[in-house]
Design an enzyme around this catalytic site. Sequence first.
Site, PDB file in Angstrom:
ATOM      1  N   ARG A  51     -22.861  53.575  51.625  1.00 11.57           N
ATOM      2  CA  ARG A  51     -23.900  54.262  52.394  1.00 11.57           C
ATOM      3  C   ARG A  51     -23.872  55.781  52.254  1.00 11.57           C
ATOM      4  O   ARG A  51     -22.794  56.371  52.113  1.00 11.57           O
ATOM      5  CB  ARG A  51     -23.743  53.902  53.885  1.00 11.57           C
TER       6      ARG A  51
ATOM      7  N   HIS B 195     -26.317  51.301  48.791  1.00 10.72           N
ATOM      8  CA  HIS B 195     -26.207  50.685  47.454  1.00 10.72           C
ATOM      9  C   HIS B 195     -27.303  51.130  46.482  1.00 10.72           C
ATOM     10  O   HIS B 195     -27.880  50.312  45.751  1.00 10.72           O
ATOM     11  CB  HIS B 195     -26.224  49.159  47.595  1.00 10.72           C
TER      12      HIS B 195
ATOM     13  N   HIS C 155     -20.276  43.915  43.083  1.00 13.12           N
ATOM     14  CA  HIS C 155     -20.438  43.301  44.406  1.00 13.12           C
ATOM     15  C   HIS C 155     -20.319  41.774  44.396  1.00 13.12           C
ATOM     16  O   HIS C 155     -21.066  41.082  45.099  1.00 13.12           O
ATOM     17  CB  HIS C 155     -21.788  43.736  44.995  1.00 13.12           C
TER      18      HIS C 155
ATOM     19  N   ASP D  82     -15.729  45.511  57.287  1.00  9.91           N
ATOM     20  CA  ASP D  82     -16.747  46.110  56.403  1.00  9.91           C
ATOM     21  C   ASP D  82     -16.404  47.591  56.309  1.00  9.91           C
ATOM     22  O   ASP D  82     -17.164  48.453  56.730  1.00  9.91           O
ATOM     23  CB  ASP D  82     -18.146  45.880  57.002  1.00  9.91           C
TER      24      ASP D  82
ATOM     25  N   GLU E 155     -14.997  45.844  46.866  1.00 11.18           N
ATOM     26  CA  GLU E 155     -15.821  46.762  46.084  1.00 11.18           C
ATOM     27  C   GLU E 155     -15.024  48.042  45.852  1.00 11.18           C
ATOM     28  O   GLU E 155     -14.815  48.822  46.774  1.00 11.18           O
ATOM     29  CB  GLU E 155     -17.104  47.087  46.848  1.00 11.18           C
TER      30      GLU E 155
HETATM   31  C1  GLA Z   1     -21.824  46.015  51.521  1.00  9.32           C
HETATM   32  C2  GLA Z   1     -21.915  46.666  52.826  1.00  9.32           C
HETATM   33  C3  GLA Z   1     -22.207  45.654  53.867  1.00  9.32           C
HETATM   34  C4  GLA Z   1     -23.427  44.869  53.526  1.00  9.32           C
HETATM   35  C5  GLA Z   1     -23.263  44.250  52.172  1.00  9.32           C
HETATM   36  C6  GLA Z   1     -24.513  43.587  51.718  1.00  9.32           C
HETATM   37  O1  GLA Z   1     -20.629  45.561  51.223  1.00  9.32           O
HETATM   38  O2  GLA Z   1     -20.780  47.420  53.135  1.00  9.32           O
HETATM   39  O3  GLA Z   1     -22.374  46.274  55.089  1.00  9.32           O
HETATM   40  O4  GLA Z   1     -24.531  45.716  53.507  1.00  9.32           O
HETATM   41  O5  GLA Z   1     -22.920  45.202  51.230  1.00  9.32           O
HETATM   42  O6  GLA Z   1     -25.029  42.708  52.647  1.00  9.32           O
END
Ligand code: GLA
Length: 392
Positions: free
Chosen positions: A117, A142, A216, A288, A355
């Site tokens: 982000r 992304h 991803h 996350d 990731e």
């Molecule tokens: C990433 C983000 C998550 C989500 C996924 C896709 O990993 O960090 O918050 O947006 O992608 O769903």
Amino acid sequence: MKFLNAIILVLILVVSLLACRQEDTGGKSNQPVKMSSLVQKEAWGKLADGSPVDRYTLTNKHGLVAQITNYGGIVVSLMTPDRNGKLGDVVLGYETLDEYVKDNPYFGCIVGRFGNRIANGQFEMDGKTYKLAKNDGENHLHGGLKGFDKVVWEAIPDTSKGEASLNLTYVSPDMEEGYPGNLEVRVVYTLTHNNELKITYFATPDKKTHVNLTHHSYFNLTGNAQRDILDHVLSITSNGFLPVDASLIPMGTLTSLNGSPFDFRKPKRIGLDINAEHEQLKIGHGYDHCWLLSSIKTGNMKNPAATVYEPISGRFMEVYTTDPGIQFYSGNFLDGKYKGKGGVVYQDRWGFCLETQHFPDTPNRSQNEWPSTVVMPGSHYSSTTIYKFAVK
Ligand code: GLA
């Protein structure tokens, strides 16, 4: 005699059938074309604008198979053996191109120009504000509305080094999704004979810009996604993670891991603490977050950045990277919305992503706070990540 005649007839039939099949394979564009014993190519469909899309099948000498499409550079399937030698698909995804085009929560794709982000969908550089696409509430996620996950890459397979590689290139035009500069991008997937899916990224801009490329795949090491990933045992070689605000933007402070649900320095079941009372787990609906890798200063790949073990199948995956961070996402938004391969409906936490990347929102941080994502014209961005498979 009659019996012998019958056998001869059957033999003739089998031989002519085989001959027909071989002719088909070479002749028709929608049939797999064997490019070498390590790579096959097949037409996989067309986008609404008529662009043709292909799917490549890479194999290694131990029987691992990776299928990759040049739409978004998506790893469509990745077959690795369990401890009994039985192959199973360890990534989530769909069977058809149309499903990926229609609604893909980033299954298996290349993410860019900037993975993760960027707050308020903008950044400043040299006194100028660059406004990016806002595709995650107020934030940019992304690479925007049409990131590198949704473009058609030019694909050239390469087996010259005795291993199956797929070279994907894409030229992102100046101001695409709001980013300055034309950017020549090359991503190379190699399925090595060491049972690794190796990804190398290169990018060269003609203006100063930000680049942060990642991959991803949602992994589920049970093989063909048989259940959620909560019993997978994860370790992350890290000294801290970045806590986030309600919109998942890092608040900047590095939080130590000691004993917290975020402490994966020793291998731990993903499910052990995922529902613990912890503000950060509530915000993320699970994990996350970005972890700061111990190799952050050296970028060396001597030790794995993360390892994952699935006890029932025995599959073991190691992740190596030159990147400073790793976003561990526990598939918190899958939510039964996606019907994947083999008709399996993916529920929350049926896949996890590791990731490898620079830290989220780096373009809005001072140069010395975090490793920079600026790439100057004429200079080169490059990084490497390896997902290595074994059994235990
Ligand atoms: C990433 C983000 C998550 C989500 C996924 C896709 O990993 O960090 O918050 O947006 O992608 O769903």
